[in-house]
Design an enzyme around this catalytic site. Structure first.
Site, PDB file in Angstrom:
ATOM      1  N   SER A 137       0.946  -1.575   0.442  1.00 13.41           N
ATOM      2  CA  SER A 137      -0.203  -0.443   0.011  1.00 13.41           C
ATOM      3  C   SER A 137       0.472   1.798   0.089  1.00 13.41           C
ATOM      4  CB  SER A 137      -0.673  -0.075   1.492  1.00 13.41           C
ATOM      5  OG  SER A 137      -1.769   1.385   0.991  1.00 13.41           O
ATOM      6  N   SER A 189      -5.490  13.234  -3.161  1.00 14.34           N
ATOM      7  CA  SER A 189      -6.440  14.526  -3.568  1.00 14.34           C
ATOM      8  C   SER A 189      -5.170  15.601  -2.136  1.00 14.34           C
ATOM      9  CB  SER A 189      -7.497  14.077  -2.805  1.00 14.34           C
ATOM     10  OG  SER A 189      -7.303  13.805  -1.470  1.00 14.34           O
ATOM     11  N   HIS A 217      -9.716  10.822  -7.734  1.00 10.74           N
ATOM     12  CA  HIS A 217     -10.139  12.209  -8.094  1.00 10.74           C
ATOM     13  C   HIS A 217      -9.193  12.969  -9.843  1.00 10.74           C
ATOM     14  CE1 HIS A 217     -10.032  13.366  -4.427  1.00 10.74           C
ATOM     15  NE2 HIS A 217      -9.827  12.557  -3.793  1.00 10.74           N
ATOM     16  N   THR A 245     -14.796   6.905  -8.080  1.00 14.15           N
ATOM     17  CA  THR A 245     -15.874   7.490  -7.545  1.00 14.15           C
ATOM     18  C   THR A 245     -17.619   7.969  -8.916  1.00 14.15           C
ATOM     19  OG1 THR A 245     -16.568   9.381  -6.241  1.00 14.15           O
ATOM     20  CG2 THR A 245     -15.057  10.066  -7.422  1.00 14.15           C
ATOM     21  N   LYS A 248     -17.631  13.203  -7.490  1.00 10.81           N
ATOM     22  CA  LYS A 248     -16.855  14.138  -7.920  1.00 10.81           C
ATOM     23  C   LYS A 248     -17.106  14.832  -9.726  1.00 10.81           C
ATOM     24  CE  LYS A 248     -13.283  13.367  -3.713  1.00 10.81           C
ATOM     25  NZ  LYS A 248     -14.121  12.056  -3.851  1.00 10.81           N
ATOM     26  N   THR A 277     -26.497  -4.029   1.475  1.00 14.21           N
ATOM     27  CA  THR A 277     -26.442  -2.486   1.213  1.00 14.21           C
ATOM     28  C   THR A 277     -27.836  -2.723  -0.148  1.00 14.21           C
ATOM     29  OG1 THR A 277     -26.090  -0.352   1.898  1.00 14.21           O
ATOM     30  CG2 THR A 277     -24.999  -1.792  -0.259  1.00 14.21           C
ATOM     31  N   THR A 278     -28.514  -1.002   0.139  1.00 12.37           N
ATOM     32  CA  THR A 278     -29.885  -0.763  -0.368  1.00 12.37           C
ATOM     33  C   THR A 278     -28.924  -0.318  -1.730  1.00 12.37           C
ATOM     34  OG1 THR A 278     -31.300  -0.192   1.213  1.00 12.37           O
ATOM     35  CG2 THR A 278     -31.090   0.458  -0.925  1.00 12.37           C
TER      36      THR A 278
END
Length: 404
Positions: A137, A189, A217, A245, A248, A277-278
């Site tokens: 990482s 970011s 980003h 994502t 953004k 999860t929904t």
């Protein structure tokens, strides 16, 4: 134990250190971004100019996106009605996943409720279920990546930020037969620097390691179709997983991964963060798809954003306001003190109608506190001129450090 006293004591300590987080109560104005209505602590309303939005290209205000969301809302109603497994897979989700796979030139894509969840769920699932997996990482990876890796309980090694040589050194000391996963970002970011993706992929190929690239980003912002830095550099085919994502540059909300069909199906089948999860509302999926389709064809938003960021940097340089030099769209103005950072943010909001959020520890290391500006295509040069004039006045009045 007096629980409430402990909570209050901890919060008081944050305030004393200048690291307590206040939320600006804003109402965005459709059609007039970057202006917003600020509901201040005195119960009054005032118009402010937003300088720190992650809606980098103003797509949250784009009529094409809004029209697609309105149409889906009228067609499908508000919510998805369940998890993806139990009645919650709407056709708009399927169409969006196809659009995302095409964007990154991958076989498949998988939607999540946020970029944080996509990182947490995908990394934790891959690292936990690959037998004896070792994760490498980057030292400045986002909290969502760190939490996903930690949750997997896999063996983890941190390599120096954007340092392929250190990554190679670590991998060279490992069992060549064990599965390995390299997790890193394209655009970081807070500093706005960009990873050496090709060099990291070279190291991964040398050691037969998978690569997991966070482009949150960068998607929408870079590449001829907005596929991110990997697209811009012609490297998408070399990456095992590309994560992004919708919250953004694409202007809505949600997260995703793109990869091979087998890998996406593997995560779909085993990731609790996906299964339980929904699903995203259909209108959100429709808006995201419209935004992606538009930015695949239109470069005007990206081009104008680059012009605005360049102009802001020029004006900051002329005024002697210190900022980090980087090749991205993020302009961090350095304050180097948490109390000053918080107070300058308040002074800009209360005295000038300028909203920029202070960035303090633990988001950034202590001593590197900053104001993070994200100029977009909807900001004007006049607004940038006024912003820099305000900063110059405050810098002079406080006797703050100027750029060399």
């Amino acid at each position: 134990m007096d629980y409430q006293a402990y909570f209050k004591q901890s919060l008081d300590q944050l305030r004393d250190e200048g690291n307590y987080r206040y939320f600006a109560d804003l109402a965005r104005k459709k059609g007039s971004f970057p202006y917003a209505t600020h509901h201040n602590r005195a119960g009054e309303q005032e118009t402010v100019t937003v300088w720190c939005s992650n809606d980098y290209l103003g797509m949250g205000q784009n009529p094409i996106v809004l029209e697609a969301m309105h149409a889906a809302l009228e067609e499908c109603g508000a919510g998805a009605g369940g998890t993806r497994n139990i009645s919650g897979t709407n056709h708009y989700h399927v169409l969006l996943e196809r659009e995302l796979a095409d964007l990154h030139q991958k076989e498949s894509a998988l939607l999540f409720t946020s970029g944080y969840v996509s990182n947490w769920a995908a990394l934790s699932t891959l690292a936990a279920r690959l037998p004896k997996c070792i994760v490498l990482s980057d030292a400045l990876n986002h909290a969502s990546m760190i939490e996903g890796i930690r949750h997997s309980r896999a063996e983890k090694h941190v390599f120096k930020h954007n340092d392929p040589e250190d990554l190679d050194r670590l991998l060279s000391d490992m069992d060549p037969d064990r599965p390995k996963l390299i997790a890193f970002e394209s655009v970081y970011s807070m500093d706005g620097d960009i990873a050496p993706i090709a060099e990291i992929c070279d190291v991964a190929d040398k050691h037969n390691a998978m690569t997991y690239l966070d482009e949150v980003h960068a998607v929408g912002m870079y590449g001829p179709r907005g596929g991110g830095v990997a697209e811009q550099e012609g490297l998408m085919d070399r990456l095992t997983v590309i994560e992004g994502t919708l919250g953004k540059a694409f202007g809505v909300v949600g997260g995703y991964i793109t990869a091979s069909e087998a890998l996406c199906d593997f995560v779909r089948s085993f990731a609790s963060g996906f299964i339980f999860t929904t699903a995203l509302p259909p209108a959100v999926a429709a808006g995201a798809r419209a935004s992606i389709k538009h930015l695949k064809k239109s470069d005007s938003e990206r081009r104008l954003q680059k012009e605005r960021a360049g102009y802001l940097r020029q004006r900051l340089d002329a005024a002697g306001i210190p900022h980090l030099d980087n090749p991205s769209h993020i302009v961090p103005v350095m304050v180097y003190d948490p109390v000053h950072c918080r107070e300058i943010s308040d002074q800009l909001m209360e005295g000038y109608g300028v909203y920029v959020q202070p960035i303090n520890y633990p988001t950034v290391p202590k001593g590197t506190e900053r104001l993070r500006f994200t100029p977009g295509p909807l900001h004007t040069e006049d607004q940038i001129d006024r912003l820099v004039d305000c900063l110059a006045t405050i810098w002079a009045s406080r006797g703050l450090r100027k750029a060399a």
